[in-house]
Design a protein around this motif. Structure first.
Motif, PDB file in Angstrom:
ATOM      1  N   VAL A  33     108.923 -16.709 122.449  1.00  0.00           N
ATOM      2  CA  VAL A  33     108.241 -16.569 120.965  1.00  0.00           C
ATOM      3  C   VAL A  33     107.680 -15.420 120.628  1.00  0.00           C
ATOM      4  N   PRO A  34     108.226 -14.282 120.386  1.00  0.00           N
ATOM      5  CA  PRO A  34     107.846 -12.914 120.091  1.00  0.00           C
ATOM      6  C   PRO A  34     106.697 -13.172 118.997  1.00  0.00           C
ATOM      7  N   SER A  35     105.567 -12.368 118.978  1.00  0.00           N
ATOM      8  CA  SER A  35     104.507 -12.220 117.880  1.00  0.00           C
ATOM      9  C   SER A  35     105.013 -11.044 117.071  1.00  0.00           C
ATOM     10  N   ALA A  36     104.744 -11.450 115.614  1.00  0.00           N
ATOM     11  CA  ALA A  36     104.971 -10.314 114.751  1.00  0.00           C
ATOM     12  C   ALA A  36     104.009  -9.165 115.134  1.00  0.00           C
ATOM     13  N   VAL A  37     104.374  -8.054 114.922  1.00  0.00           N
ATOM     14  CA  VAL A  37     103.670  -6.783 115.418  1.00  0.00           C
ATOM     15  C   VAL A  37     102.848  -6.273 114.287  1.00  0.00           C
ATOM     16  N   ARG A  38     101.393  -6.137 114.595  1.00  0.00           N
ATOM     17  CA  ARG A  38     100.376  -5.859 113.722  1.00  0.00           C
ATOM     18  C   ARG A  38     100.041  -4.561 114.302  1.00  0.00           C
ATOM     19  N   SER A  39      99.804  -4.262 115.685  1.00  0.00           N
ATOM     20  CA  SER A  39      99.434  -3.267 116.254  1.00  0.00           C
ATOM     21  C   SER A  39     100.422  -2.813 117.564  1.00  0.00           C
ATOM     22  N   LEU A  40     100.488  -1.398 117.646  1.00  0.00           N
ATOM     23  CA  LEU A  40     101.347  -1.157 118.400  1.00  0.00           C
ATOM     24  C   LEU A  40     100.587   0.045 119.400  1.00  0.00           C
ATOM     25  N   LEU A  41     100.565   0.017 120.741  1.00  0.00           N
ATOM     26  CA  LEU A  41     100.181   0.816 121.749  1.00  0.00           C
ATOM     27  C   LEU A  41     100.831   1.949 122.487  1.00  0.00           C
ATOM     28  N   LEU A  42     100.581   3.134 122.126  1.00  0.00           N
ATOM     29  CA  LEU A  42     101.487   4.112 122.573  1.00  0.00           C
ATOM     30  C   LEU A  42     100.752   4.652 124.355  1.00  0.00           C
ATOM     31  N   THR A  43     101.710   4.660 125.083  1.00  0.00           N
ATOM     32  CA  THR A  43     101.192   5.069 126.457  1.00  0.00           C
ATOM     33  C   THR A  43     102.409   5.984 127.277  1.00  0.00           C
ATOM     34  N   VAL A  44     102.118   6.703 128.191  1.00  0.00           N
ATOM     35  CA  VAL A  44     103.261   7.270 128.951  1.00  0.00           C
ATOM     36  C   VAL A  44     103.696   6.293 130.237  1.00  0.00           C
ATOM     37  N   LEU A  46     102.723   2.489 131.646  1.00  0.00           N
ATOM     38  CA  LEU A  46     102.187   0.741 131.600  1.00  0.00           C
ATOM     39  C   LEU A  46     101.660   0.691 132.791  1.00  0.00           C
ATOM     40  N   THR A  47     100.270   0.690 132.884  1.00  0.00           N
ATOM     41  CA  THR A  47      99.550   0.338 134.108  1.00  0.00           C
ATOM     42  C   THR A  47      98.525  -0.984 133.887  1.00  0.00           C
ATOM     43  N   GLU A  48      98.017  -1.515 134.906  1.00  0.00           N
ATOM     44  CA  GLU A  48      97.364  -2.651 134.576  1.00  0.00           C
ATOM     45  C   GLU A  48      96.077  -2.522 133.689  1.00  0.00           C
ATOM     46  N   GLY A  49      95.594  -1.238 133.657  1.00  0.00           N
ATOM     47  CA  GLY A  49      94.426  -0.769 132.862  1.00  0.00           C
ATOM     48  C   GLY A  49      94.966  -0.434 131.146  1.00  0.00           C
ATOM     49  N   VAL A  50      96.234  -0.067 131.286  1.00  0.00           N
ATOM     50  CA  VAL A  50      96.680  -0.036 129.905  1.00  0.00           C
ATOM     51  C   VAL A  50      96.954  -1.285 129.339  1.00  0.00           C
ATOM     52  N   LEU A  51      97.305  -2.388 130.304  1.00  0.00           N
ATOM     53  CA  LEU A  51      97.707  -3.824 129.472  1.00  0.00           C
ATOM     54  C   LEU A  51      96.551  -4.373 129.140  1.00  0.00           C
ATOM     55  N   ILE A  62     103.576  -2.593 122.938  1.00  0.00           N
ATOM     56  CA  ILE A  62     103.330  -1.382 123.778  1.00  0.00           C
ATOM     57  C   ILE A  62     104.789  -0.637 123.815  1.00  0.00           C
ATOM     58  N   LEU A  63     104.642   0.507 123.399  1.00  0.00           N
ATOM     59  CA  LEU A  63     105.671   1.405 123.594  1.00  0.00           C
ATOM     60  C   LEU A  63     105.268   2.331 124.904  1.00  0.00           C
ATOM     61  N   ALA A  64     106.139   2.114 126.007  1.00  0.00           N
ATOM     62  CA  ALA A  64     105.836   2.797 127.115  1.00  0.00           C
ATOM     63  C   ALA A  64     106.673   3.798 127.207  1.00  0.00           C
ATOM     64  N   TYR A  65     106.475   5.182 127.192  1.00  0.00           N
ATOM     65  CA  TYR A  65     107.559   6.112 127.315  1.00  0.00           C
ATOM     66  C   TYR A  65     108.282   5.984 128.586  1.00  0.00           C
ATOM     67  N   VAL A 327     101.765  -1.808 110.351  1.00  0.00           N
ATOM     68  CA  VAL A 327     101.704  -1.662 111.702  1.00  0.00           C
ATOM     69  C   VAL A 327     100.652  -0.370 112.054  1.00  0.00           C
ATOM     70  N   SER A 328      99.449  -0.889 112.644  1.00  0.00           N
ATOM     71  CA  SER A 328      98.548   0.127 113.151  1.00  0.00           C
ATOM     72  C   SER A 328      98.957   0.686 114.493  1.00  0.00           C
ATOM     73  N   ILE A 329      98.763   1.964 114.721  1.00  0.00           N
ATOM     74  CA  ILE A 329      99.443   2.777 115.803  1.00  0.00           C
ATOM     75  C   ILE A 329      98.171   3.132 116.679  1.00  0.00           C
ATOM     76  N   HIS A 330      98.052   2.668 117.929  1.00  0.00           N
ATOM     77  CA  HIS A 330      97.076   3.375 118.863  1.00  0.00           C
ATOM     78  C   HIS A 330      97.408   4.259 119.971  1.00  0.00           C
ATOM     79  N   ILE A 331      96.833   5.201 120.521  1.00  0.00           N
ATOM     80  CA  ILE A 331      97.249   5.948 121.550  1.00  0.00           C
ATOM     81  C   ILE A 331      96.135   5.514 122.871  1.00  0.00           C
ATOM     82  N   SER A 332      96.941   5.219 123.882  1.00  0.00           N
ATOM     83  CA  SER A 332      96.044   4.685 125.181  1.00  0.00           C
ATOM     84  C   SER A 332      95.073   5.764 125.609  1.00  0.00           C
ATOM     85  N   THR A 333      93.852   5.146 125.679  1.00  0.00           N
ATOM     86  CA  THR A 333      92.903   6.046 126.278  1.00  0.00           C
ATOM     87  C   THR A 333      92.932   5.655 127.997  1.00  0.00           C
ATOM     88  N   GLU A 334      93.685   4.792 128.284  1.00  0.00           N
ATOM     89  CA  GLU A 334      93.481   4.469 129.772  1.00  0.00           C
ATOM     90  C   GLU A 334      94.500   5.368 130.572  1.00  0.00           C
TER      91      GLU A 334
END
Length: 342
Positions: A33-44, A46-51, A62-65, A327-334
């Protein structure tokens, strides 16, 4: 925004068809049951910290390169970090998407961004991408003296069939370009001519090159600089204090760099054998470096993800008008390169 719509727009930017055949791109994980996307996190990566970071935002996607699902998984549970990342994402209804080499290939993508550290000049892909035209080529070897005119007249009456080349000189052939739906009709016509019907070859799909699209980049620099200056340019572009450098045979830090072959990430297979003054990539094997050096090519290695992560702000800028204010776009700091030089 509906998840399917987000995926559709991401695929518009970097079509999955441009990815390398060995790669695993696209929507890789989504809950039942996928959620509608309001926020998207960009990362190279995908680690536990990024999750954990994604869940704090909270991000529904999550967009994981780098694709977190690459080699086959035998089980999903909590015994390894990758299992915990994937099950955690599914449990929290966070979808995972990866563009990887499709994003490398596009004009203005990761490889063009990386090549930008070398300054002005011409660029072209080291490996050219192409697109499926939806047509097949049919080749007909021709005996000497064969009268082509009657057969060509009948073929040209068919929809979706065109003549690419042909003559009746000994050893030549007639080549047709046919839409898939027209191949059988063309073969029915050809079958009426006993002299040629037994030697017909369906060669395969006709593909057309996509200008400026493909793996890696070959750069011819407008401003020729000594290698020492190029090293500094690379450091500044990538925000690094240190890089690894292998001098080509007969080269020094004062040697001029006129041409460079560039590949984000692990570039050994793409750069192999390319004639250039310099290779710029994240990592290569020891023996690949030795081969390059023996040919007089210097090599700059920046560690794998250091050649990719700096593209994320540019990706965010590309996605903002594509996804709009929904959709708000965020860049991972982790997210960070795991290897450092100490």
């Amino acid at each position: 925004m509906d998840l399917d719509e987000v995926v559709s727009r991401l695929e518009t930017l970097a079509p999955p068809s441009l990815a390398e055949s060995w790669d695993n791109v696209g929507l890789l994980a989504v809950s039942s049951v996928p959620s509608a996307v309001r926020s998207l996190l960009l990362t190279v990566d995908l680690t536990e910290g990024v999750l954990r970071e994604a869940m704090k935002i909270p991000a529904q996607m999550i967009l994981a390169y780098h694709p977190p699902i690459f080699r086959p998984l035998l089980r999903l549970g909590g015994s390894t970090w990758k299992e915990r990342v994937l099950t955690g994402a599914l449990e929290n209804r966070v979808a995972i998407y990866s563009p990887h080499t499709a994003l490398d290939a596009i004009p203005g993508g990761v490889n063009d961004w990386l090549a930008g550290c070398l300054g002005e000049g011409s660029r072209k892909p080291l490996s050219q991408s192409s697109w499926d035209t939806g047509r097949q080529r049919v080749d007909i070897p021709l005996p000497g003296g064969f009268d082509l005119k009657p057969m060509i007249a009948r073929l040209l009456e068919l929809q979706g069939v065109s003549i690419m080349s042909g003559s009746s000189s000994p050893g030549t052939r007639l080549s047709l370009s046919c839409h898939r739906s027209g191949v059988l009709e063309a073969l029915r016509v050809i079958n009426d001519y006993e002299e040629v019907r037994s030697s017909v070859e369906i060669v395969g799909l006709v593909k057309a090159p996509l200008p400026g699209t493909g793996m890696g980049r070959f750069c011819r620099l407008t401003n020729v600089s000594p290698l020492s200056e190029v090293v500094q340019m690379v450091k500044e572009h990538l925000g690094l204090k240190h890089v690894r450098l292998a001098l080509g045979t007969g080269r020094s830090l004062d040697s001029s760099v006129k041409t460079a072959a560039v590949c984000a990430g692990s570039g050994g297979s793409i750069l192999d054998g390319v004639e250039a003054d310099l290779y710029l990539t994240g990592e290569m094997s020891h023996h690949q470096v030795l081969d390059a050096v023996s040919r007089g090519t210097s090599v700059i290695l920046c560690e794998h993800s250091n050649t990719e992560r700096g593209f994320l702000p540019h990706l965010a800028a590309l996605l903002a008008p594509l996804l709009g204010p929904e959709v708000s776009i965020h860049i991972s700091t982790e997210d960070s390169e795991p290897i450092s030089i100490v």
